[in-house]
Scaffold this motif. Structure first.
Motif, PDB file in Angstrom:
ATOM      1  N   GLY A 123       0.803  -1.215   0.000  1.00 22.21           N
ATOM      2  CA  GLY A 123       0.000   0.000   0.000  1.00 22.21           C
ATOM      3  C   GLY A 123       0.833   1.260   0.000  1.00 22.21           C
ATOM      4  N   SER A 124       2.057   1.192  -0.494  1.00 22.70           N
ATOM      5  CA  SER A 124       2.945   2.358  -0.511  1.00 22.70           C
ATOM      6  C   SER A 124       2.491   3.352  -1.574  1.00 22.70           C
ATOM      7  CB  SER A 124       4.386   1.926  -0.785  1.00 22.70           C
ATOM      8  OG  SER A 124       4.825   1.006   0.183  1.00 22.70           O
ATOM      9  N   LYS A 125       2.892   4.609  -1.397  1.00 19.62           N
ATOM     10  CA  LYS A 125       2.551   5.658  -2.348  1.00 19.62           C
ATOM     11  C   LYS A 125       3.443   5.526  -3.586  1.00 19.62           C
ATOM     12  CE  LYS A 125       3.259   8.692   0.974  1.00 19.62           C
ATOM     13  NZ  LYS A 125       3.209   7.846   2.176  1.00 19.62           N
ATOM     14  N   ARG A 126       2.820   5.439  -4.765  1.00 19.65           N
ATOM     15  CA  ARG A 126       3.568   5.193  -6.000  1.00 19.65           C
ATOM     16  C   ARG A 126       4.647   6.249  -6.218  1.00 19.65           C
ATOM     17  NH1 ARG A 126       3.306   2.121 -10.513  1.00 19.65           N
ATOM     18  NH2 ARG A 126       1.436   1.103  -9.713  1.00 19.65           N
ATOM     19  N   GLN A 127       4.305   7.521  -6.012  1.00 18.05           N
ATOM     20  CA  GLN A 127       5.276   8.584  -6.270  1.00 18.05           C
ATOM     21  C   GLN A 127       6.519   8.426  -5.397  1.00 18.05           C
ATOM     22  OE1 GLN A 127       4.086  12.626  -5.215  1.00 18.05           O
ATOM     23  NE2 GLN A 127       5.045  13.393  -7.074  1.00 18.05           N
ATOM     24  N   GLU A 128       6.315   7.999  -4.162  1.00 19.22           N
ATOM     25  CA  GLU A 128       7.440   7.803  -3.245  1.00 19.22           C
ATOM     26  C   GLU A 128       8.282   6.602  -3.669  1.00 19.22           C
ATOM     27  OE1 GLU A 128       8.342   6.874   1.490  1.00 19.22           O
ATOM     28  OE2 GLU A 128       6.299   6.775   0.716  1.00 19.22           O
ATOM     29  N   VAL A 129       7.633   5.489  -3.997  1.00 18.42           N
ATOM     30  CA  VAL A 129       8.408   4.278  -4.242  1.00 18.42           C
ATOM     31  C   VAL A 129       9.083   4.283  -5.607  1.00 18.42           C
ATOM     32  CG1 VAL A 129       7.107   2.884  -2.631  1.00 18.42           C
ATOM     33  CG2 VAL A 129       6.389   2.957  -5.015  1.00 18.42           C
ATOM     34  N   GLU A 130       8.626   5.089  -6.538  1.00 21.19           N
ATOM     35  CA  GLU A 130       9.344   5.194  -7.808  1.00 21.19           C
ATOM     36  C   GLU A 130      10.762   5.707  -7.565  1.00 21.19           C
ATOM     37  OE1 GLU A 130       6.783   7.603 -10.160  1.00 21.19           O
ATOM     38  OE2 GLU A 130       5.661   5.892 -10.981  1.00 21.19           O
ATOM     39  N   SER A 131      10.891   6.752  -6.734  1.00 26.64           N
ATOM     40  CA  SER A 131      12.229   7.245  -6.388  1.00 26.64           C
ATOM     41  C   SER A 131      12.990   6.226  -5.551  1.00 26.64           C
ATOM     42  CB  SER A 131      12.120   8.572  -5.625  1.00 26.64           C
ATOM     43  OG  SER A 131      11.731   9.616  -6.481  1.00 26.64           O
ATOM     44  N   GLU A 132      12.268   5.505  -4.681  1.00 25.23           N
ATOM     45  CA  GLU A 132      12.912   4.465  -3.874  1.00 25.23           C
ATOM     46  C   GLU A 132      13.536   3.397  -4.768  1.00 25.23           C
ATOM     47  OE1 GLU A 132      13.198   3.409  -0.544  1.00 25.23           O
ATOM     48  OE2 GLU A 132      12.768   5.444   0.111  1.00 25.23           O
ATOM     49  N   VAL A 133      12.765   2.896  -5.709  1.00 27.02           N
ATOM     50  CA  VAL A 133      13.263   1.841  -6.598  1.00 27.02           C
ATOM     51  C   VAL A 133      14.455   2.352  -7.393  1.00 27.02           C
ATOM     52  CG1 VAL A 133      12.680   0.469  -8.639  1.00 27.02           C
ATOM     53  CG2 VAL A 133      11.104   0.553  -6.700  1.00 27.02           C
ATOM     54  N   ASP A 134      14.378   3.591  -7.849  1.00 24.57           N
ATOM     55  CA  ASP A 134      15.512   4.158  -8.587  1.00 24.57           C
ATOM     56  C   ASP A 134      16.762   4.192  -7.708  1.00 24.57           C
ATOM     57  OD1 ASP A 134      13.763   4.457 -10.643  1.00 24.57           O
ATOM     58  OD2 ASP A 134      13.613   6.641 -10.528  1.00 24.57           O
ATOM     59  N   ARG A 135      16.557   4.497  -6.440  1.00 26.57           N
ATOM     60  CA  ARG A 135      17.677   4.516  -5.501  1.00 26.57           C
ATOM     61  C   ARG A 135      18.306   3.135  -5.359  1.00 26.57           C
ATOM     62  NH1 ARG A 135      16.024   5.437   0.750  1.00 26.57           N
ATOM     63  NH2 ARG A 135      17.699   4.301   1.756  1.00 26.57           N
TER      64      ARG A 135
END
Length: 617
Positions: free
Chosen positions: A540-552
């Motif tokens: 249930g994570s926020k997509r906008q947040e996890v896109e940067s997370e995955v990139d990291r």
């Protein structure tokens, strides 16, 4: 280990320890290759802590920015304040040679007669140096010696001097007198060479076929363009001089602007040209398995990050198991507040859209977020006597991330201040949009980055011998910060705000997801979309947040796995201590045993807890 019962350790005591045995440590400023001689080994047996200080300053010769950050670029080492790390391949090779030489010396010293704490210090250095040297032996990438940012790409969306130096020069380089202003100019004059050194390593990696994923390059190019635009105006690298109340700084601003515009900007443009070259051959494949020697690189990065021999498959499975367990704890809370339909992830997604838990948009919301963080810091500070016998009082500030860094950065990060206390510990918060944060998850983020998390832990490490303040291990650092979140919950942070406990549990589940996603990307060849969707759909994570997370995770392979691996080990050690000690177990004494043992590999952490148990039994 003897556990102190009062706030009895101070920075003054720690710094005076650095000066002890100066006849040995003074050699560090110009130590030759013969430092590994029998004479030094013998001296180390007599003055082991002074020997470790020598080792520390030899490391800082290669990373002078760290000396400034720790506040130890003074006295015989004041020259470090005018220097930057040598980013050329030759400079990195020289760094590795120093580590190799000192590791050989340390392994030749008989530590059996040392007290337990001193033996621990030597064990920590040996582990940290051995891991780093394994990284330096790989044919490409950036090795973080006693830090957390191991990266296969020398310059990318969250790696590189184009990002690091403006923040360092603004927030860490001191500006107290004319000497500091002069040192600032000296450092600024070295920036073109630093950038050129990185450029040569970028080109060499590109020629090997080590090209970052295309989606990372899009971000890096945009950020580099903004940095160049800023440099053409003088901008952020001149601002610390222009904004200073020091006359010498203001006088140096004109010269600084000329350096930035005429030398630094062209060096940045050369790096941008190489990013463009990389884009021509880049693909969307995110993981290390698609890069030359990528499996070997990832195996090392995972080992360095977790300080364990866990394989990618073992980390992946542990992450899935822990995620299921945490969702089992979240499910009844969601039902109690009326979210009864769907998976835990789907219900957390629905909760995230509840306007009651959103911050306002724009600057009003940014102010609301900053006020919220400061309120939570105030509360948790007051709880620390309930959790520790040995207390510290961190010098702490909360700052917004630089605008150029926000697009490629996580939601927040934090760390301790300088060893001498002049530079505060900081929580950097990403405010590119207030939608990154929710009222039910910002509290645990605050506890993670500040107290009892990173800033709190760093205060203790800053009171250990200098080399222990330098060497930090990802699994301990991040594991402790998650344990800090757990302590806040146990101290009552969410007793009157049960939705906040959901945010805390989701934070732990998020770290379990990281174990799954990081190994999925780099070992199981997941796509970027698969990785993002796992977070969104399962947690249930926020997509906008996890896109940067995955990139990291794509640019810092393995780093994301250290959090939950470290946290689970600390909790396992606590459970073991409770079982072995029974009625003699003491919550505050255990916490002291872990944090006073300092930032260490997980096997050394186990030895520290074993000594605590023995001292009580």
């Amino acid at each position: 280990m003897t556990i102190p019962t009062q706030n009895s350790i101070t920075r003054r005591q720690a710094l005076s320890g650095i000066g002890a045995g100066v006849s040995l440590t003074a050699v560090a400023a110009c130590a030759p290759a013969s430092i590994a001689s029998q004479a030094v080994k013998s001296a180390a047996m007599i003055q082991p802590n002074a020997f470790l200080d020598l080792v520390a300053y030899r490391l800082l010769q290669h990373e002078p920015e760290r000396a400034t950050g720790l506040g130890v670029d003074t006295g015989a080492y004041a020259g470090l304040r005018s220097r930057l790390e040598d980013q050329t391949q030759a400079g990195q090779d020289a760094y590795a040679a120093t580590l190799r030489e000192d590791l050989t010396t340390i392994r030749a010293i008989d530590t059996s007669g040392f007290d337990a704490d001193t033996r621990t210090n030597f064990e920590v250095v040996e582990s940290g140096y051995a891991n780093a040297l394994d990284g330096f032996a790989l044919p490409y990438g950036d090795v973080a010696v006693g830090s957390w940012r191991n990266a296969p790409y020398v310059v990318i969306q969250n790696v590189g001097s184009y990002l690091d130096l403006p923040r360092f020069m603004d927030s860490t380089h001191p500006m107290r007198d004319a000497g500091d202003a002069s040192a600032y100019l000296d450092r600024l004059a070295q920036v073109p060479a630093v950038l050129d050194g990185e450029l040569d390593r970028m080109r060499a990696a590109t020629d090997m076929g080590v090209v970052p994923p295309d989606f990372l390059l899009v971000k890096a190019v945009a950020q580099m363009q903004r940095t160049i635009t800023d440099a053409m105006k003088g901008g952020s690298l001149v601002a610390p001089l222009e904004n200073s109340t020091l006359g010498a700084a203001n006088e140096a601003a004109g010269e600084a602007k000329a350096i930035v515009q005429n030398q630094i900007a062209p060096a940045l443009e050369a790096q941008l040209a190489e990013l463009y070259r990389q884009q021509k051959s880049a693909t969307g494949d995110p993981g290390m398995a698609a890069r030359p020697k990528g499996d070997e690189w990832y195996a090392w990065a995972l080992r360095a990050s977790t300080t364990t021999p866990l394989t990618p498959d073992e980390v992946h499975e542990q992450g899935l198991e822990e995620l299921a367990s945490l969702h089992g704890r979240m499910d009844p809370i969601l039902k109690d507040i009326g979210y009864t339909v769907g998976t835990v992830g789907e219900r957390m997604q629905a909760l995230s859209q509840d306007p009651r838990y959103k911050f306002a948009e724009g600057d009003p919301g940014r102010k609301e977020i900053m006020d919220f963080i400061k309120d939570r810091i105030g509360w948790i500070k007051g709880q620390m006597p309930r959790a520790f016998n040995t207390l510290v009082d961190p010098n702490l500030e909360v700052k917004r991330l630089p605008l150029a860094e926000e697009p490629g950065a996580p939601g927040a990060y934090g760390g301790a201040g300088s060893k001498d206390g002049t530079i505060p510990g900081r929580m950097w918060i990403n405010l590119r949009t207030t939608d990154l944060h929710r009222k039910y998850d910002l509290a645990d983020l605050t506890y993670h980055e500040t107290i009892p998390g990173h800033v709190w832990e760093g205060e203790y490490s800053n009171r250990l011998p200098l080399i222990r303040s330098i060497l930090a291990f990802n699994a301990f650092s991040e594991g402790w910060a998650l344990y800090g979140e757990q302590l806040a919950d146990e101290l009552g942070a969410y007793d009157d705000f049960v939705v906040g406990r959901l945010g805390y549990l989701q934070s732990l589940a998020f770290r379990a997801c990281r174990m799954v996603v990081d190994t999925g990307l780099h070992h199981k060849r997941w796509s970027r979309d698969e990785a993002v969707n796992f977070f969104v759909e399962r947690n249930g994570s926020k997509r906008q947040e996890v896109e940067s997370e995955v990139d990291r995770y794509c640019s810092w392979p393995g780093q994301a796995c250290g959090y939950k691996v470290g946290h689970s080990e600390i909790v396992r050690q606590r459970t073991m201590a409770e079982e072995k000690l029974g009625d003699a177990y003491d919550f505050k004494a255990f916490n002291d045993a872990v944090i006073l043992g300092g930032n260490a590999p997980l096997d050394v952490l186990g030895k520290n807890v074993a000594r605590y148990i023995t001292s009580v039994s």
